[in-house]
Write an enzyme that holds these catalytic residues in place. Structure first.
Site, PDB file in Angstrom:
ATOM      1  N   HIS A   1       8.298 -20.690 -19.832  1.00 35.87           N
ATOM      2  CA  HIS A   1       7.058 -20.060 -19.341  1.00 35.87           C
ATOM      3  C   HIS A   1       6.677 -18.836 -20.167  1.00 35.87           C
ATOM      4  O   HIS A   1       6.017 -17.925 -19.672  1.00 35.87           O
ATOM      5  CB  HIS A   1       7.193 -19.688 -17.853  1.00 35.87           C
ATOM      6  CG  HIS A   1       7.215 -20.896 -16.950  1.00 35.87           C
ATOM      7  ND1 HIS A   1       7.634 -20.862 -15.642  1.00 35.87           N
ATOM      8  CD2 HIS A   1       6.850 -22.188 -17.181  1.00 35.87           C
ATOM      9  CE1 HIS A   1       7.542 -22.080 -15.111  1.00 35.87           C
ATOM     10  NE2 HIS A   1       7.070 -22.905 -16.020  1.00 35.87           N
TER      11      HIS A   1
ATOM     12  N   ASN B   1      12.135 -17.995 -16.660  1.00 35.30           N
ATOM     13  CA  ASN B   1      11.941 -16.548 -16.517  1.00 35.30           C
ATOM     14  C   ASN B   1      11.332 -15.948 -17.778  1.00 35.30           C
ATOM     15  O   ASN B   1      11.595 -16.408 -18.886  1.00 35.30           O
ATOM     16  CB  ASN B   1      13.276 -15.871 -16.201  1.00 35.30           C
ATOM     17  CG  ASN B   1      13.875 -16.394 -14.913  1.00 35.30           C
ATOM     18  OD1 ASN B   1      13.169 -17.012 -14.115  1.00 35.30           O
ATOM     19  ND2 ASN B   1      15.154 -16.174 -14.704  1.00 35.30           N
TER      20      ASN B   1
ATOM     21  N   ALA C   1      24.051 -16.166  -7.304  1.00 30.19           N
ATOM     22  CA  ALA C   1      24.346 -16.715  -8.628  1.00 30.19           C
ATOM     23  C   ALA C   1      25.420 -15.922  -9.374  1.00 30.19           C
ATOM     24  O   ALA C   1      26.238 -16.502 -10.090  1.00 30.19           O
ATOM     25  CB  ALA C   1      23.062 -16.762  -9.458  1.00 30.19           C
TER      26      ALA C   1
ATOM     27  N   CYS D   1      -3.594 -10.503 -28.578  1.00 33.70           N
ATOM     28  CA  CYS D   1      -5.035 -10.251 -28.487  1.00 33.70           C
ATOM     29  C   CYS D   1      -5.783 -11.569 -28.320  1.00 33.70           C
ATOM     30  O   CYS D   1      -5.533 -12.529 -29.052  1.00 33.70           O
ATOM     31  CB  CYS D   1      -5.500  -9.534 -29.757  1.00 33.70           C
ATOM     32  SG  CYS D   1      -7.288  -9.337 -29.815  1.00 33.70           S
TER      33      CYS D   1
ATOM     34  N   CYS E   1      -6.816  -4.380 -28.015  1.00 33.30           N
ATOM     35  CA  CYS E   1      -6.289  -4.425 -29.385  1.00 33.30           C
ATOM     36  C   CYS E   1      -7.121  -3.472 -30.262  1.00 33.30           C
ATOM     37  O   CYS E   1      -8.244  -3.092 -29.879  1.00 33.30           O
ATOM     38  CB  CYS E   1      -6.446  -5.869 -29.867  1.00 33.30           C
ATOM     39  SG  CYS E   1      -5.904  -6.203 -31.528  1.00 33.30           S
TER      40      CYS E   1
HETATM   41  P1  OAD Z   1      11.314 -19.258  -7.130  1.00 29.91           P
HETATM   42  O1  OAD Z   1      10.998 -17.894  -6.658  1.00 29.91           O
HETATM   43  O2  OAD Z   1      10.381 -20.355  -6.769  1.00 29.91           O
HETATM   44  O3  OAD Z   1      12.752 -19.683  -6.595  1.00 29.91           O
HETATM   45  C1  OAD Z   1      13.852 -18.828  -6.683  1.00 29.91           C
HETATM   46  C2  OAD Z   1      15.084 -19.584  -6.217  1.00 29.91           C
HETATM   47  O4  OAD Z   1      16.200 -18.740  -6.385  1.00 29.91           O
HETATM   48  C3  OAD Z   1      15.053 -20.012  -4.761  1.00 29.91           C
HETATM   49  O5  OAD Z   1      15.463 -21.361  -4.662  1.00 29.91           O
HETATM   50  C4  OAD Z   1      16.064 -19.086  -4.083  1.00 29.91           C
HETATM   51  O6  OAD Z   1      16.773 -19.726  -3.033  1.00 29.91           O
HETATM   52  C5  OAD Z   1      17.006 -18.777  -5.232  1.00 29.91           C
HETATM   53  N1  OAD Z   1      17.682 -17.473  -5.159  1.00 29.91           N
HETATM   54  C6  OAD Z   1      17.200 -16.284  -4.721  1.00 29.91           C
HETATM   55  N2  OAD Z   1      18.120 -15.316  -4.879  1.00 29.91           N
HETATM   56  C7  OAD Z   1      19.205 -15.896  -5.437  1.00 29.91           C
HETATM   57  C8  OAD Z   1      20.494 -15.425  -5.845  1.00 29.91           C
HETATM   58  N3  OAD Z   1      20.859 -14.145  -5.737  1.00 29.91           N
HETATM   59  N4  OAD Z   1      21.357 -16.330  -6.373  1.00 29.91           N
HETATM   60  C9  OAD Z   1      21.015 -17.641  -6.498  1.00 29.91           C
HETATM   61  N5  OAD Z   1      19.829 -18.131  -6.126  1.00 29.91           N
HETATM   62  C10 OAD Z   1      18.932 -17.281  -5.608  1.00 29.91           C
HETATM   63  O7  OAD Z   1      11.539 -19.137  -8.714  1.00 29.91           O
HETATM   64  P2  OAD Z   1      11.413 -20.274  -9.840  1.00 29.91           P
HETATM   65  O8  OAD Z   1      12.003 -21.543  -9.385  1.00 29.91           O
HETATM   66  O9  OAD Z   1      11.936 -19.666 -11.074  1.00 29.91           O
HETATM   67  O10 OAD Z   1       5.906 -19.583 -12.930  1.00 29.91           O
HETATM   68  O11 OAD Z   1       9.850 -20.414  -9.938  1.00 29.91           O
HETATM   69  C11 OAD Z   1       9.312 -21.215 -10.925  1.00 29.91           C
HETATM   70  C12 OAD Z   1       8.017 -20.640 -11.424  1.00 29.91           C
HETATM   71  O12 OAD Z   1       7.146 -20.329 -10.323  1.00 29.91           O
HETATM   72  C13 OAD Z   1       8.135 -19.304 -12.133  1.00 29.91           C
HETATM   73  O13 OAD Z   1       8.560 -19.423 -13.473  1.00 29.91           O
HETATM   74  C14 OAD Z   1       6.740 -18.781 -12.056  1.00 29.91           C
HETATM   75  C15 OAD Z   1       6.476 -19.072 -10.598  1.00 29.91           C
HETATM   76  O14 OAD Z   1       5.168 -19.178 -10.221  1.00 29.91           O
HETATM   77  C16 OAD Z   1       4.860 -19.047 -13.557  1.00 29.91           C
HETATM   78  O15 OAD Z   1       4.574 -17.883 -13.425  1.00 29.91           O
HETATM   79  C17 OAD Z   1       4.127 -20.015 -14.419  1.00 29.91           C
END
Ligand code: OAD
Length: 252
Positions: free
Chosen positions: A120, A103, A233, A128, A149
């Site tokens: 990330h 995050n 969570a 800039c 900038c």
């Molecule tokens: P995702 O959006 O891919 O996944 C979110 C996860 O959280 C899913 O498995 C949901 O089931 C779960 N979820 C949703 N609400 C929840 C809650 N209240 N409690 C527990 N779990 C919950 O997010 P990431 O895995 O973080 O990268 O995605 C990885 C990366 O993809 C991000 O850092 C970003 C994105 O593209 C970049 O921007 C480079």
């Protein structure tokens, strides 16, 4: 569920070194939508068109308008929730040593976690493209786009866009944490984006116990995770931290 929480808390209480990998799901209860799944950001916009470095370089004003400004405003007002606080509690108990987060919202640090690896990058600052000077993103949330900038260069957020490398220091810090943990909490990530998704696999190969906390199953749930705690969570992390706190380090 109560028994599962107690068993997982026992693993935490008996561990020498607990770390956490977190994703967008941990911040959903803070009002920040996830990327994938129902209500996810990538349902509304195509990440390759707005979150790829090539898209940004081609038309920075468009990416600022379609993605960065709204996200910046949203993150500026978000507050940590019980899940972030649960990880702070585990650190205070002397159990959790570090958090690797995908995050960019800064909510772990806002909650009080002291060792956070921003895998990330971060949305707190912009840099800039020309002179590399940093400044707070809040300076750029109103006014002309793209923000510039003082030197005239275009400003970009200090997050990792698709098509970019993970910052070297974050990558090495994450690898070191993974290599030495004996329990890894995997909270609110779909575990679909590499190389972050590889971290629990590597931890497991090193003998760590994997405790997953998620609303839904992920590719890890049936193969890598030793415990799958299904649910929001905030509630799960509050219960885990409370149960671990009531146990001695031999799990009794
Ligand atoms: P995702 O959006 O891919 O996944 C979110 C996860 O959280 C899913 O498995 C949901 O089931 C779960 N979820 C949703 N609400 C929840 C809650 N209240 N409690 C527990 N779990 C919950 O997010 P990431 O895995 O973080 O990268 O995605 C990885 C990366 O993809 C991000 O850092 C970003 C994105 O593209 C970049 O921007 C480079």
């Amino acid at each position: 569920m109560e028994a599962l929480i107690q068993q997982a808390a026992k693993e935490i209480a008996c561990a020498r070194n607990v770390i956490a990998l977190t994703g967008a799901g941990i911040s959903v209860e803070s009002g920040i939508p996830p990327f994938r799944g129902k209500g996810g950001l990538w349902e509304k916009i195509d990440p390759m068109e707005v979150a790829h470095i090539d898209a940004f370089m081609e038309d920075p004003a468009r990416v600022w308008r379609l993605l960065i400004q709204d996200m910046g405003h949203l993150l500026a007002s978000a507050q940590p929730n019980d899940a972030h606080q649960g990880l702070v509690a585990l650190e205070k108990q002397g159990r959790l040593t570090s958090i690797i987060t995908q995050n960019v919202d800064g909510l772990h640090q806002a909650a009080g976690s002291s060792r956070v690896v921003e895998f990330h990058g971060s949305f707190a600052t912009v840099s800039c493209l020309k002179c590399h000077t940093k400044q707070p993103i809040k300076n750029c949330l109103t006014g002309e786009l793209p923000p510039l900038c003082d030197c005239g260069g275009v400003l970009r957020p200090d997050c990792v866009f698709f098509g970019e490398m993970i910052p070297m220091n974050a990558f090495h810090a994450a690898q070191a944490a993974v290599a030495t943990c004996d329990v890894m909490l995997v909270v609110g990530t779909s575990a679909t984006v590499q190389p972050a998704a590889q971290m629990p696999v590597m931890a497991k190969q090193n003998g760590a116990v994997i405790i997953e906390v998620n609303l839904d199953s992920t590719p890890l749930s049936h193969s890598i995770s030793d415990y799958m705690i299904k649910g929001p969570a905030g509630n799960s992390m509050r219960q885990l931290a409370t149960a671990a706190n009531e146990m001695r380090s031999d799990g009794s």
